[in-house]
Design an enzyme around this catalytic site. Structure first.
Site, mmCIF file in Angstrom:
data_model
loop_
_atom_site.group_PDB
_atom_site.id
_atom_site.type_symbol
_atom_site.label_atom_id
_atom_site.label_comp_id
_atom_site.label_asym_id
_atom_site.label_seq_id
_atom_site.Cartn_x
_atom_site.Cartn_y
_atom_site.Cartn_z
ATOM 1 C CE1 TYR A 52 11.292 24.864 -3.213
ATOM 2 C CE2 TYR A 52 11.026 27.151 -3.834
ATOM 3 C CZ TYR A 52 10.658 26.084 -3.060
ATOM 4 O OH TYR A 52 9.655 26.218 -2.126
ATOM 5 C CB SER A 151 8.436 27.445 5.395
ATOM 6 O OG SER A 151 7.600 26.764 4.488
ATOM 7 C CG ASN A 152 5.970 23.723 5.578
ATOM 8 O OD1 ASN A 152 4.836 23.748 5.118
ATOM 9 N ND2 ASN A 152 7.045 23.865 4.813
ATOM 10 C CD1 TRP A 219 3.379 26.028 1.813
ATOM 11 C CD2 TRP A 219 3.175 24.285 0.430
ATOM 12 N NE1 TRP A 219 3.595 24.877 2.539
ATOM 13 C CE2 TRP A 219 3.481 23.791 1.721
ATOM 14 C CE3 TRP A 219 3.014 23.371 -0.616
ATOM 15 C CZ2 TRP A 219 3.633 22.437 2.002
ATOM 16 C CZ3 TRP A 219 3.154 22.012 -0.340
ATOM 17 C CH2 TRP A 219 3.457 21.560 0.946
ATOM 18 C CB SER A 220 0.143 23.219 -2.714
ATOM 19 O OG SER A 220 1.369 22.705 -3.165
ATOM 20 C CG LEU A 226 1.962 15.998 1.044
ATOM 21 C CD1 LEU A 226 2.346 17.453 1.294
ATOM 22 C CD2 LEU A 226 2.447 15.126 2.196
ATOM 23 N N GLY A 229 -2.127 15.856 -6.908
ATOM 24 C CA GLY A 229 -2.828 16.367 -8.069
ATOM 25 C C GLY A 229 -3.768 17.510 -7.743
#
Length: 310
Positions: A52, A151-152, A219-220, A226, A229
């Site tokens: 990040y 993660s994922n 997340w998101s 994906l 917006g």
């Protein structure tokens, strides 16, 4: 703010998390204001990653420079970071050397002696589970990492790791929002021929995580899909936003809180990872932590988002 003991650990954590992937260009005052707003709302769980920001460990270093936490202040936060993505490739690297090097870099950047949780960031197709296990053992025995997760990852990928890794894998960070919810939506339409929603694409990861005491971190939570917006306030989701606004008025909270509540209402006891750097939106979203959506309200939002309910 609703809290719970994270399975596999002795950490008492909130069900809303502050993600810090966008703070690289924020001033010290802006970072401090953001963290203060989160703490005031009961959010003491912070999510980082080595990739990040600008360069490796950019946002981790920006956080440390702005906060300059004392050891007693550090203990008031649960700090999680991630390793495994190499941006310059791009490729993934779960080798012993990369994991250990990344953690050491994160500790230096964050100005701390330990991470509460380390996640493996996206699956490495070339993973050698024995390498991961050796890295986890060394990091754990050195006191540098207290708990581990992924993660994922799919159930099969997690099982492959668990065959070698001795520590429990306590979290799996996955994309989830009302509109982007295949890990929930598939099960609702199981065994319905010819319906795209009924196709299993993730190996039943949500049920797998529940069965194995792995906490899903969503997340998101405001993204429509994906990185295409947000759905909040979007003309593409008029029916959904109308339903969100109706419930926001009923419960006396902002729209962000209803979007969060849809996730936290699920009995899997998930955490919601916020990516916003706007203190007001953090405070607004945090209000969804323990809103008791009814079943009709939860399914009403689900249907309004375009998902099929038989």
């Amino acid at each position: 703010m609703k809290t719970f003991t994270l399975p596999g650990t002795d950490l008492v954590v909130p069900n809303v998390v502050l993600g810090l992937m966008r703070i690289q260009d924020k001033t010290d005052d802006e970072v401090r204001t953001l963290i203060s707003a989160a703490r005031d709302a009961g959010i003491t769980f912070l999510d980082h990653a080595d990739i990040y920001g600008t360069g490796v460990h950019g946002c981790e270093r920006r956080f440390a420079e702005a906060l300059r936490l004392t050891s007693s202040e550090r203990e008031q936060f649960v700090i999680q970071s991630k390793a495994g993505i190499v941006k310059d490739g791009p490729y993934f690297d779960f080798s012993y050397e990369h994991i250990v090097e990344t953690v050491n870099g994160s500790l230096e950047a964050l100005g701390t002696d330990y991470l509460d949780i380390l996640l493996l960031h996206r699956p490495d197709a070339l993973v050698e589970p024995e390498e991961v296990a050796r890295a986890f053992d060394d990091l754990s025995s050195a006191g540098k990492v207290r708990a581990f997760g992924v993660s994922n990852h799919t159930p099969g990928q997690i099982e492959l790791l668990r065959r070698s890794v001795s520590q429990p894998l306590v979290a799996n960070q996955l994309q989830l929002s009302i509109t982007h919810s295949p890990l929930v939506a598939q099960g609702v339409t199981a065994n319905m021929e010819g319906l795209d929603q009924s196709i299993v694409r993730d190996g039943g990861v949500l049920d797998y995580c529940r069965l194995h005491d792995i906490t899903v971190q969503a997340w998101s939570p405001f993204q429509a899909g994906l990185f295409d917006g947000p759905f909040l306030g979007s003309d593409r989701f008029g029916e959904l936003n109308a339903e969100i606004d109706r419930l926001a008025e009923k419960y006396g909270v902002p729209a962000e809180a209803i979007a969060v509540a849809w996730i936290t209402r699920h009995p899997a006891q998930m955490q919601v990872v916020l990516g916003t750097t706007t203190p007001e939106r953090v405070a607004a979203a945090a209000l969804g932590s323990d809103i008791p959506l009814t079943r009709p309200e939860w399914y009403g939002l689900f249907r309004a988002a375009g998902h099929r309910v038989p």
